[in-house]
Design an enzyme around this catalytic site. Structure first.
Site, mmCIF file in Angstrom:
data_model
loop_
_atom_site.group_PDB
_atom_site.id
_atom_site.type_symbol
_atom_site.label_atom_id
_atom_site.label_comp_id
_atom_site.label_asym_id
_atom_site.label_seq_id
_atom_site.Cartn_x
_atom_site.Cartn_y
_atom_site.Cartn_z
ATOM 1 N N ARG A 234 0.851 -1.183 0.000
ATOM 2 C CA ARG A 234 0.000 0.000 0.000
ATOM 3 C C ARG A 234 0.887 1.234 0.000
ATOM 4 O O ARG A 234 1.866 1.319 0.746
ATOM 5 C CB ARG A 234 -0.941 0.022 1.221
ATOM 6 C CG ARG A 234 -2.108 -0.951 1.135
ATOM 7 C CD ARG A 234 -3.086 -0.543 0.060
ATOM 8 N NE ARG A 234 -4.248 -1.432 -0.042
ATOM 9 C CZ ARG A 234 -4.342 -2.448 -0.884
ATOM 10 N NH1 ARG A 234 -3.325 -2.728 -1.687
ATOM 11 N NH2 ARG A 234 -5.431 -3.184 -0.939
ATOM 12 N N GLU A 263 -1.886 7.574 -5.417
ATOM 13 C CA GLU A 263 -2.101 6.916 -6.706
ATOM 14 C C GLU A 263 -3.530 7.007 -7.228
ATOM 15 O O GLU A 263 -3.766 6.770 -8.418
ATOM 16 C CB GLU A 263 -1.714 5.441 -6.614
ATOM 17 C CG GLU A 263 -2.662 4.594 -5.754
ATOM 18 C CD GLU A 263 -2.275 3.122 -5.752
ATOM 19 O OE1 GLU A 263 -3.128 2.309 -6.138
ATOM 20 O OE2 GLU A 263 -1.144 2.791 -5.378
#
Length: 329
Positions: A234, A263
């Site tokens: 992550r 992201e």
């Protein structure tokens, strides 16, 4: 069960439609992500299915509940993007896919390690231009190096197992020791020992308040100079600003990322014709010793099949009032 899939791509529709033939749910697909402005699209749907970069915070959960949604099905393992207490308060059950293919992510982790080490991405571009010089392409033997695995779930264990196959000494850390460590030859140790001893550090832990920015200026300072840092878990595990500073000082010698903390506005879309506005991301791309892929570690046929099968079974189990094996509490 009438289900709306947010943030879908053609491959999602392909795999879910195929495996739905045995479940007979009413599936609807939209390519828009879930957030507070799109949650109203779920009106009259019993279930909503989302992915890693969809937003299911308290406000979104409230809107989904107003639309009549009873089940939130995650087609992924992580659930840091979902406000679980808010879902429970609104009477929405949350289910996930706890494991699809640990090999897909673990093998991509090794692809990043090998690519960074042997600089295959740079060599490929050189050869296409007729440049066969070897200067700047030197790597090192993985055999005999020390590798640290932070997070010893299924993916972390498989990654450690592969690295053992390369002849690495593998150290591992998690909040609790996985009993499989000893059998695989993974030395269970502390974070500080991993930081101090390992040439390669690979992250395989979930994003929680406790692991947010686990890799920061303080932890980086404890690492061996020139360390290789890999993250296929992550993005929020890494403090990007701190990593950039460490790259500039050569404290971090190699950085491989398949995830990035901001992201959501970048990955899974074709932005090749646009100017990317994220200055930190563009700064990362400017380093020759940084290799970034766009959250594709999970992206194998095996994983997509498993994700579709488990997600649809989760929905079926909820509809038929069977025990929910993959409920998030």
């Amino acid at each position: 069960m009438k289900t709306l899939f947010f943030n879908t791509k053609p491959y999602d529709k392909q795999y879910f439609s195929t495996f739905n033939e045995e479940h007979h749910h009413e599936l609807h697909f939209t390519d828009v992500p879930l957030h507070k402005d799109t949650a109203v699209l779920a009106k009259s749907f019993d279930c909503v299915c989302i992915f890693v970069n969809d937003t299911a915070d308290a406000k979104v959960i409230e809107i989904l509940a107003q639309q009549g949604v009873k089940l939130l099905a995650l087609r992924c393992a992580g659930y840091n993007n979902v406000d679980i207490p808010a879902a429970k308060k609104q009477g929405i059950t949350v289910v996930r896919v706890p494991a699809y293919s640990p090999y897909s992510v673990a093998e991509h982790t090794l692809a990043l390690i090998l690519g960074l080490n042997r600089k295959t991405h740079r060599a490929y571009n050189r050869v296409k231009e007729g440049n066969f010089a070897l200067s700047g392409l030197m790597g090192f033997d993985l055999h005999g190096r020390s590798a640290g695995i932070i997070g010893l779930g299924k993916i972390g264990l498989v990654t450690g197992q592969i690295l053992k196959g390369f002849g690495c000494r593998v150290l591992g850390y998690d909040i609790a020791k996985n009993p499989e460590c000893d059998a695989l030859g993974i030395e269970f140790t502390s974070l500080d020992q991993i930081y101090e001893q390992c040439d390669i550090i690979s992250l395989h832990c979930p994003l929680t308040p406790q692991t947010y920015h686990l890799i920061n200026a303080d932890s980086i300072a404890k690492m061996k100079k020139g360390v290789m840092l890999i993250n296929t878990s992550r993005g929020g595990l890494i403090d990007t600003k701190a990593v950039i500073q460490a790259l500039k000082k050569e404290q971090i010698g190699y950085l491989g990322l398949d995830v990035y903390e901001e992201e959501a506005d970048l990955f899974f879309e074709d932005l090749s014709g646009k100017v990317i506005q994220d200055d930190l991301f563009m700064r990362l791309l400017s380093f020759p010793n940084v290799l970034i892929t766009g959250h594709q570690a999970f992206f194998t046929e095996n994983a997509l099949q498993k994700i579709a099968q488990v997600t649809l079974q989760n929905i079926t189990d909820y509809e038929t009032h069977k025990p929910l094996l993959n409920v998030v509490n």
